[in-house]
Design a protein around this motif. Sequence first.
Motif, short mmCIF file in Angstrom:
data_model
loop_
_atom_site.label_atom_id
_atom_site.label_comp_id
_atom_site.label_asym_id
_atom_site.label_seq_id
_atom_site.Cartn_x
_atom_site.Cartn_y
_atom_site.Cartn_z
N PHE A 152 -14.07 45.36 55.17
CA PHE A 152 -14.19 44.76 53.83
C PHE A 152 -15.55 45.10 53.22
O PHE A 152 -15.64 45.56 52.08
N HIS A 153 -16.62 44.89 53.98
CA HIS A 153 -17.96 45.15 53.46
C HIS A 153 -18.20 46.64 53.24
O HIS A 153 -18.79 47.02 52.22
N PHE A 154 -17.76 47.47 54.16
CA PHE A 154 -17.94 48.91 54.00
C PHE A 154 -17.14 49.42 52.81
O PHE A 154 -17.61 50.28 52.05
N GLY A 155 -15.94 48.89 52.63
CA GLY A 155 -15.12 49.30 51.50
C GLY A 155 -15.77 48.95 50.17
O GLY A 155 -15.76 49.76 49.22
N LEU A 156 -16.35 47.75 50.07
CA LEU A 156 -17.02 47.35 48.83
C LEU A 156 -18.27 48.17 48.57
O LEU A 156 -18.60 48.49 47.43
N ILE A 157 -18.99 48.52 49.63
CA ILE A 157 -20.17 49.37 49.48
C ILE A 157 -19.76 50.71 48.88
O ILE A 157 -20.39 51.23 47.95
N ARG A 158 -18.70 51.28 49.40
CA ARG A 158 -18.23 52.57 48.88
C ARG A 158 -17.72 52.43 47.44
O ARG A 158 -17.90 53.35 46.62
N MET A 159 -17.12 51.29 47.13
CA MET A 159 -16.64 51.08 45.77
C MET A 159 -17.81 50.99 44.80
O MET A 159 -17.80 51.62 43.72
N TYR A 160 -18.85 50.22 45.15
CA TYR A 160 -20.01 50.08 44.27
C TYR A 160 -20.79 51.39 44.17
O TYR A 160 -21.53 51.60 43.20
N ALA A 161 -20.64 52.27 45.16
CA ALA A 161 -21.31 53.57 45.09
C ALA A 161 -20.76 54.43 43.95
O ALA A 161 -21.38 55.43 43.57
N GLN A 162 -19.64 54.02 43.38
CA GLN A 162 -19.05 54.74 42.25
C GLN A 162 -19.49 54.15 40.91
O GLN A 162 -19.06 54.60 39.85
N PRO A 212 -11.73 46.91 39.30
CA PRO A 212 -11.66 48.36 39.49
C PRO A 212 -10.29 48.76 40.02
O PRO A 212 -9.60 47.98 40.68
N PRO A 213 -9.85 49.99 39.75
CA PRO A 213 -8.55 50.46 40.25
C PRO A 213 -8.51 50.44 41.78
O PRO A 213 -9.49 50.78 42.44
N ASN A 214 -7.40 49.99 42.32
CA ASN A 214 -7.14 50.00 43.76
C ASN A 214 -8.13 49.13 44.54
O ASN A 214 -8.38 49.38 45.72
N ALA A 215 -8.70 48.12 43.89
CA ALA A 215 -9.66 47.25 44.56
C ALA A 215 -9.05 45.92 44.97
O ALA A 215 -9.76 45.02 45.42
N ALA A 253 -10.66 39.50 43.94
CA ALA A 253 -11.05 39.61 42.53
C ALA A 253 -12.49 40.09 42.45
O ALA A 253 -13.43 39.32 42.22
N VAL A 254 -12.70 41.38 42.64
CA VAL A 254 -14.04 41.96 42.81
C VAL A 254 -14.93 41.71 41.60
O VAL A 254 -16.12 41.37 41.73
N ALA A 255 -14.41 41.85 40.41
CA ALA A 255 -15.22 41.77 39.20
C ALA A 255 -15.85 40.39 39.00
O ALA A 255 -16.88 40.27 38.33
N ARG A 256 -15.25 39.36 39.58
CA ARG A 256 -15.78 38.00 39.39
C ARG A 256 -16.29 37.39 40.69
O ARG A 256 -16.67 36.23 40.71
N ASP A 257 -16.32 38.16 41.77
CA ASP A 257 -16.84 37.65 43.04
C ASP A 257 -18.36 37.55 42.95
O ASP A 257 -19.04 38.55 42.74
N TYR A 309 -25.32 42.26 48.01
CA TYR A 309 -25.49 43.03 49.24
C TYR A 309 -24.77 44.37 49.14
O TYR A 309 -25.32 45.44 49.45
N HIS A 310 -23.53 44.34 48.67
CA HIS A 310 -22.73 45.56 48.59
C HIS A 310 -23.31 46.52 47.56
O HIS A 310 -23.35 47.74 47.79
#
Length: 511
Positions: free
Chosen positions: A43-53, A63-66, A71-75, A80-81
């Motif tokens: 979960f944490h590694f996936g969010l790190i990679r997502m924020y890297a974009q 975000p698409p496929n998140a 609910a990433v946009a409002r978490d 940290y990520h």
Amino acid sequence: MQHRILNFLQSRTFLLLIIGAFALQASWIALTGRYPGAFDENFHFGLIRMYAQHWSPFLDAQPPNAEVYGAVARDPSYLYHYLMSFPYRFIAVLTHSQTTQIIILRLINVAFATAGLLIYAKILRRTRLALSLQNVVVLLFVSIPIFPLLAGQINYDNLLLILVGLAVLWTLQFTEYIQKGILSGRLLGQIIVVCIVACLVKYAFLPLGLALLLFTGLTIIRRPEVIGHYGVRPLLDRFLLAFRRWPVLLLASFFIIASGLFFQRFGVNMVRYHTPVPDCSQVITTDECSAYAPWQRDYLFAQNNTAWERENIITYANMWIHQMVRELYFTVYGAFFPNSTVVDYKTAEPLPFMIILGWTLLISGVIAIVAYLPKLWHDPTLRLFGLMILLYVGILFVQNYKMYVETAVPVAIHGRYLLPVLPLLGVIYFRAYSLLFGSLSIRHKHVATHKDTVLLVGWVVLLFICFQGGGIFTHIVRSNSQWFWQQSSVAQSANEAVRNALRPLIIEEKL
């Protein structure tokens, strides 16, 4: 000879050896432990990679496929990520090997946890605890099997340890200044900024931040002469003049940035959803939320278990305490189910000496605190620690019980959630133990006469128990080949060699 040994055991050198051994153990997990680790590492590694974009921490929409991350946009627990996405961007340029990327990010987390431990050691030096007992608190803390296991994984709790430690340390320094009749605006600003940042790393910090700010406010109110000494207008003038110095200007900039980030998540959530942490289904659709495993689990439990009988709160509290203690001293690893993205967790029971130690500390500590509560209450440091522990653990328990009422299943009861406050609890425990030992010394003269012998025997017993499963020993002894990197024969053989060496020396069966 006894005196020399005791001097070493209470020295800073021994403290650094304890912390160094912890860093080595966490690094062992980082280098050899199979991905994903048990504490939502994917979960944490996936969010790190997502924020890297994304260069901006602000997300206008999901975000698409998140959906697998909720609910990433409002978490609100996102900082940290976002911060870790920057070293990831650099690492990803150097290597396309996911294994290498994960190991480097894990080692950064080991550095976070170790730095947090050093800050907690500084906090201990500001208490009235004896030097030897400070080392005991640190030794007991790093001996909790779940701690080095967490430190060796990609997880926001490792950064949170630094922030909690800084917030407590600066609050203690601020209190010392107040007692000297000095109102330090710089320290007050640092406390506020680090509390805001900590909330954005993990929203579970909110009760800790509330306790710290409440204690700081009450400290000022109880010493009105501090403000009266300067006067309100002169204080404001001093505050404005301070902005001519670059450190204060830098602190003000951090405050503005942190406040903006805080409002963008918590403030907007309150306005839009009337709660600082909205449920996933309030932000995106139920179908989308179903891709997020924790939410889906709770949703299905709530739907399917409506007719199940719930235990009363007393019975639940008893189960909650037992589960918390168990999950501090057990061990666990995670691995994907075949042909899926769902993580399967395998647990192993605590080793006997460690779980006995845990229950002994819990029961004897509570009894000692109750017995000496009036004396302990006179120490403002212990009042701060007590307030933090009561608010944090109390709200955690209420949240867990609320989830139990909704789902009929005791979910999300994890001992690792207690790690940020355990050293603080250790200070209260051992201050109470010190009062008890002092009382025994007065009543029984032979205790005082043989004080060094009693202390040395206590150290020997403690070190023996910690060897019987402390740190990563529980994880290695209880492990099998599935717990480590499958593609690395070195990791497999190294852990097997250590496991074979330890097993003859460690008692594994129940006593």
